[in-house]
Design an enzyme around this catalytic site. Structure first.
Site, short mmCIF file in Angstrom:
data_model
loop_
_atom_site.label_atom_id
_atom_site.label_comp_id
_atom_site.label_asym_id
_atom_site.label_seq_id
_atom_site.Cartn_x
_atom_site.Cartn_y
_atom_site.Cartn_z
N LYS A 50 0.77 -1.15 0.15
CA LYS A 50 -0.04 0.00 -0.12
C LYS A 50 0.93 1.19 0.09
O LYS A 50 0.51 2.25 -0.69
CB LYS A 50 -1.03 0.01 1.22
CG LYS A 50 -2.06 -1.13 1.22
CD LYS A 50 -2.81 -1.32 2.28
CE LYS A 50 -3.81 -2.39 2.12
NZ LYS A 50 -4.50 -3.06 3.42
N GLN A 94 -5.26 -2.18 9.36
CA GLN A 94 -4.74 -3.39 8.71
C GLN A 94 -5.46 -4.45 9.59
O GLN A 94 -5.33 -4.55 10.76
CB GLN A 94 -3.36 -3.56 8.47
CG GLN A 94 -3.13 -4.96 7.62
CD GLN A 94 -3.49 -4.57 6.19
OE1 GLN A 94 -3.64 -3.67 5.77
NE2 GLN A 94 -4.17 -5.95 5.74
N ASP A 117 -11.44 2.01 3.52
CA ASP A 117 -11.68 0.42 3.43
C ASP A 117 -13.03 0.20 3.18
O ASP A 117 -13.62 -0.71 2.77
CB ASP A 117 -11.46 -0.14 4.67
CG ASP A 117 -10.01 -0.84 4.80
OD1 ASP A 117 -9.68 -1.25 3.40
OD2 ASP A 117 -9.38 -0.88 5.76
N1 GUN Z 1 -7.01 -7.55 5.69
C1 GUN Z 1 -7.14 -8.18 4.67
N2 GUN Z 1 -7.76 -7.42 3.74
C2 GUN Z 1 -7.76 -6.29 4.21
C3 GUN Z 1 -8.36 -5.01 3.48
O1 GUN Z 1 -9.01 -5.01 2.64
N3 GUN Z 1 -8.43 -3.86 4.62
C4 GUN Z 1 -7.83 -4.07 5.95
N4 GUN Z 1 -7.77 -2.92 6.48
N5 GUN Z 1 -7.25 -5.23 6.21
C5 GUN Z 1 -7.46 -6.14 5.56
#
Ligand code: GUN
Length: 281
Positions: A50, A94, A117
């Site tokens: 990211k 996350q 998200d």
């Molecule tokens: N963990 C696995 N996929 C995601 C996601 O799309 N966003 C976040 N914040 N954590 C994750």
């Protein structure tokens, strides 16, 4: 005839380039804060990806790598501070969080206009009633990929295997919005094979290696594999037995190189969208 392989990596690069070209002339850059608690190796890989994407798109990014023993109060305090900062347009925590933390409360603490998200109940509700707003990255990435390959879900039967809040449920909402007829399958589904065989578009998001075999796919179906599993040899793979599915499907996504890169690209779009909503031009 083997399926057309949908190239998520190439399409993600195109989407990120579109974001980059829109960010470039902005006088105030979009900003994304990513919070990682603990040392889950898979999460570390995702967070690194990211950050790299932000760099490529010209988006300002900050990472908060917090120790495993971070308390709920400390995490909420950080989110509160980021909520109040004008240079931060998006906040991403996350997942999964360490067990001692209350995930629901954490996601609720993120201001909905910074919830890139699309996990906050307000944004989930907006999605449910078809309002404009954030779209969750993975399901939105799937829709974008279908669009790119000229696959219109309208009138088609979409079968989604998996009912998670992150993928299965929001995917169903986006498919319905595009006028598909949707079935959501899960571990209690009585006859998964029979359900899958009805799919014009099959979205596998269960997180189980080898769950979807060739005999569960209708000739000519579109197969989208959202899962990211590791097989016995430690190799990254989805839920679909690719070698079998590629012979039955008309279009298919690979793992890796399919939905994964699209998820990351949609996060960049969401961060740009948040910045625009915050009046950045
Ligand atoms: N963990 C696995 N996929 C995601 C996601 O799309 N966003 C976040 N914040 N954590 C994750």
């Amino acid at each position: 005839m083997p399926a057309v392989v949908m190239d998520g990596k190439a399409l993600a690069a195109k989407v990120k380039e579109q974001v980059r070209s829109q960010v470039e002339p902005m006088s105030q850059k979009p900003g994304l804060a990513v919070i990682l608690v603990g040392d889950n190796p898979a999460s570390r890989v995702y967070v690194n990806g990211k950050k790299k994407d932000c760099g490529e798109c010209g988006i300002y990014s900050e990472e908060y790598a917090l120790p495993e023993e971070t308390t709920q109060e400390e995490l909420l305090e950080l989110i509160g501070a980021l909520n109040d900062r004008a240079d931060v347009d998006g906040i991403l925590v996350q997942l999964p969080l360490p067990k001692h933390l209350n995930e629901k409360e954490v996601l609720l603490a993120i201001r909905p206009d910074k919830d890139v998200d699309c996990f906050h109940p307000f944004n989930v509700g907006q999605l449910m009633i078809g309002e404009e707003g954030f779209q969750p990255c993975t399901p939105a990435g799937v829709m974008r990929m279908l669009e790119e390959y000229g696959i219109d879900p309208a009138g088609k039967h979409c079968v989604i295997v998996g009912r998670s809040n992150i993928v299965g449920k929001p995917q169903a909402m986006l498919m319905v919005k595009k006028n598909a007829t949707v079935t959501i399958c899960h571990t209690k589904t009585r006859d998964l094979k029979a359900e899958c065989l009805r799919a014009d578009i099959l979205v596998a998001a269960a997180g189980r290696v080898g769950l979807i075999t060739g005999d569960m796919i209708r000739e000519g179906a579109v197969v989208v594999d959202v899962a990211m599993n590791r097989n016995d040899q430690g190799k990254l793979c989805g839920d679909v037995v690719y070698s079998q599915a590629v012979e039955k499907a008309s279009y298919i996504t690979p793992v890796p190189g399919g939905v994964g890169p699209m998820t990351r690209a949609m996060l960049m779009e969401n961060t740009l969208y948040a910045a625009r909503c915050h009046g950045k031009v």
